[in-house]
Design an enzyme around this catalytic site. Structure first.
Site, PDB file in Angstrom:
ATOM      1  N   PRO A   1       0.792  -1.226   0.000  1.00 16.23           N
ATOM      2  CA  PRO A   1       0.000   0.000   0.000  1.00 16.23           C
ATOM      3  C   PRO A   1       0.827   1.280   0.000  1.00 16.23           C
ATOM      4  O   PRO A   1       1.839   1.380   0.692  1.00 16.23           O
ATOM      5  CB  PRO A   1      -0.820  -0.097   1.296  1.00 16.23           C
ATOM      6  N   ASN A   2       0.350   2.205  -0.785  1.00 17.45           N
ATOM      7  CA  ASN A   2       0.865   3.578  -0.894  1.00 17.45           C
ATOM      8  C   ASN A   2       2.184   3.693  -1.642  1.00 17.45           C
ATOM      9  O   ASN A   2       2.649   4.810  -1.885  1.00 17.45           O
ATOM     10  CB  ASN A   2       0.966   4.242   0.497  1.00 17.45           C
TER      11      ASN A   2
ATOM     12  N   ARG B   1       5.973  12.534  -2.303  1.00 19.50           N
ATOM     13  CA  ARG B   1       6.031  13.068  -0.930  1.00 19.50           C
ATOM     14  C   ARG B   1       7.151  12.380  -0.177  1.00 19.50           C
ATOM     15  O   ARG B   1       7.600  11.306  -0.554  1.00 19.50           O
ATOM     16  CB  ARG B   1       4.714  12.768  -0.191  1.00 19.50           C
TER      17      ARG B   1
ATOM     18  N   TYR C   1      11.854   8.358   1.590  1.00 17.28           N
ATOM     19  CA  TYR C   1      11.729   7.330   0.557  1.00 17.28           C
ATOM     20  C   TYR C   1      12.498   7.637  -0.724  1.00 17.28           C
ATOM     21  O   TYR C   1      12.458   6.846  -1.663  1.00 17.28           O
ATOM     22  CB  TYR C   1      10.245   7.111   0.222  1.00 17.28           C
TER      23      TYR C   1
ATOM     24  N   ASN D   1       7.957  -5.892  -0.889  1.00 16.47           N
ATOM     25  CA  ASN D   1       7.916  -4.718  -0.017  1.00 16.47           C
ATOM     26  C   ASN D   1       6.447  -4.563   0.338  1.00 16.47           C
ATOM     27  O   ASN D   1       5.656  -4.035  -0.462  1.00 16.47           O
ATOM     28  CB  ASN D   1       8.448  -3.466  -0.711  1.00 16.47           C
TER      29      ASN D   1
ATOM     30  N   ALA E   1       3.055  -0.877   4.727  1.00 18.51           N
ATOM     31  CA  ALA E   1       2.600  -0.931   6.122  1.00 18.51           C
ATOM     32  C   ALA E   1       2.048  -2.295   6.520  1.00 18.51           C
ATOM     33  O   ALA E   1       1.998  -2.627   7.719  1.00 18.51           O
ATOM     34  CB  ALA E   1       1.553   0.158   6.362  1.00 18.51           C
TER      35      ALA E   1
ATOM     36  N   ASP F   1       1.191 -15.894   6.319  1.00 21.16           N
ATOM     37  CA  ASP F   1       0.753 -17.271   6.045  1.00 21.16           C
ATOM     38  C   ASP F   1       0.928 -17.614   4.562  1.00 21.16           C
ATOM     39  O   ASP F   1       1.363 -18.718   4.229  1.00 21.16           O
ATOM     40  CB  ASP F   1      -0.713 -17.457   6.460  1.00 21.16           C
TER      41      ASP F   1
ATOM     42  N   GLU G   1      12.633  -9.867   1.587  1.00 26.64           N
ATOM     43  CA  GLU G   1      11.838  -8.724   2.043  1.00 26.64           C
ATOM     44  C   GLU G   1      12.672  -7.458   1.851  1.00 26.64           C
ATOM     45  O   GLU G   1      13.846  -7.428   2.241  1.00 26.64           O
ATOM     46  CB  GLU G   1      11.500  -8.918   3.532  1.00 26.64           C
TER      47      GLU G   1
ATOM     48  N   HIS H   1      12.766  -3.063   2.099  1.00 24.86           N
ATOM     49  CA  HIS H   1      12.193  -1.761   2.461  1.00 24.86           C
ATOM     50  C   HIS H   1      13.113  -0.671   1.980  1.00 24.86           C
ATOM     51  O   HIS H   1      14.344  -0.791   2.105  1.00 24.86           O
ATOM     52  CB  HIS H   1      12.010  -1.644   3.980  1.00 24.86           C
TER      53      HIS H   1
ATOM     54  N   ARG I   1      13.275   4.139  12.586  1.00 28.84           N
ATOM     55  CA  ARG I   1      12.027   4.907  12.528  1.00 28.84           C
ATOM     56  C   ARG I   1      11.169   4.616  13.770  1.00 28.84           C
ATOM     57  O   ARG I   1      11.672   4.164  14.774  1.00 28.84           O
ATOM     58  CB  ARG I   1      11.313   4.602  11.205  1.00 28.84           C
TER      59      ARG I   1
HETATM   60  O1  CA2 Z   1      10.534   1.695   3.723  1.00 26.61           O
HETATM   61  C1  CA2 Z   1       9.668   1.028   3.125  1.00 26.61           C
HETATM   62  O2  CA2 Z   1       9.855   0.567   1.998  1.00 26.61           O
HETATM   63  C2  CA2 Z   1       8.300   0.797   3.778  1.00 26.61           C
HETATM   64  O3  CA2 Z   1       7.869  -0.517   3.444  1.00 26.61           O
HETATM   65  C3  CA2 Z   1       7.376   1.846   3.179  1.00 26.61           C
HETATM   66  C4  CA2 Z   1       5.975   1.861   3.795  1.00 26.61           C
HETATM   67  C5  CA2 Z   1       6.064   1.917   5.325  1.00 26.61           C
HETATM   68  O4  CA2 Z   1       4.758   1.790   5.872  1.00 26.61           O
HETATM   69  C6  CA2 Z   1       6.959   0.824   5.891  1.00 26.61           C
HETATM   70  O5  CA2 Z   1       7.030   0.982   7.291  1.00 26.61           O
HETATM   71  C7  CA2 Z   1       8.346   0.911   5.295  1.00 26.61           C
HETATM   72  C8  CA2 Z   1       5.185   3.086   3.327  1.00 26.61           C
HETATM   73  C9  CA2 Z   1       5.117   3.289   1.862  1.00 26.61           C
HETATM   74  C10 CA2 Z   1       4.432   4.597   1.583  1.00 26.61           C
HETATM   75  O6  CA2 Z   1       5.221   5.335   0.693  1.00 26.61           O
HETATM   76  C11 CA2 Z   1       4.880   6.625   0.412  1.00 26.61           C
HETATM   77  C12 CA2 Z   1       5.740   7.295  -0.420  1.00 26.61           C
HETATM   78  C13 CA2 Z   1       5.488   8.595  -0.748  1.00 26.61           C
HETATM   79  C14 CA2 Z   1       4.351   9.223  -0.270  1.00 26.61           C
HETATM   80  C15 CA2 Z   1       3.502   8.548   0.557  1.00 26.61           C
HETATM   81  C16 CA2 Z   1       3.763   7.240   0.901  1.00 26.61           C
END
Ligand code: CA2
Length: 150
Positions: free
Chosen positions: A11-12, A19, A24, A75, A78, A88, A99, A101, A108
């Site tokens: 997700p996201n 952003r 990221y 990846n 969340a 599972d 995995e 990230h 964090r």
């Molecule tokens: O660091 C990573 O790759 C994460 O998997 C990214 C997830 C976060 O919930 C994990 O804890 C770590 C979030 C991805 C959301 O990415 C965005 C990027 C730009 C704007 C909004 C969200």
């Protein structure tokens, strides 16, 4: 499919590049896709790169990887920190799993320190941005050729 590596994004991650560049980076998901295609091609693999905001869809894709992939990169976004359903499905997937990230989840918030899915992974790469996806492909290629050599 022989020599297919599934790269599943949660997700996201479709919002990458729009952003939070300090967390990221500035690459978009399409940039990561291009990196993966390039690295996989170098190593004689093809990448099936996907993203979903829906947990069930990710579970279905992990199940698909059981028969259609020789390795899996995930990846889970969340869902990493919440999803027993993904764990599972990953535990039922016989191919090597890495995995990934983008950020270093251990520097964090405390809720990001816990991954439900690491238990099913051969290894975890975090904190190297888009490079982490390329490192994961290298690691999978090595694991797959070791397994083939017996
Ligand atoms: O660091 C990573 O790759 C994460 O998997 C990214 C997830 C976060 O919930 C994990 O804890 C770590 C979030 C991805 C959301 O990415 C965005 C990027 C730009 C704007 C909004 C969200």
């Amino acid at each position: 499919m022989a020599n297919a590596i599934f790269v599943l994004n949660g997700p996201n991650l479709n919002l990458l590049g729009t952003r939070e560049p300090e967390v990221y980076g500035t690459e978009t998901l399409e940039d990561l896709h291009a990196r993966c295609d390039r690295k996989a091609h170098e190593l004689g693999f093809v990448v099936d790169f996907r993203q979903s905001n829906a947990e069930g869809e990710l579970v279905n894709w992990i199940q698909e990887a059981r028969t259609d992939a020789s390795g899996l990169i995930v990846n889970a976004g969340a869902f990493t920190h919440t999803s027993i359903a993904m764990l599972d499905a990953l535990l039922a997937c016989p191919v090597p799993i890495v995995e990934v990230h983008l950020s270093n989840i251990f520097t964090r918030e405390p809720f990001r320190h816990r991954s439900y899915i690491s238990q099913a992974a051969k290894g975890v790469i975090c904190g190297f941005g888009g490079l982490g996806y390329e490192l994961a492909i290298e690691a999978l290629a090595a694991a797959i050729s070791r397994a083939k050599a017996g």
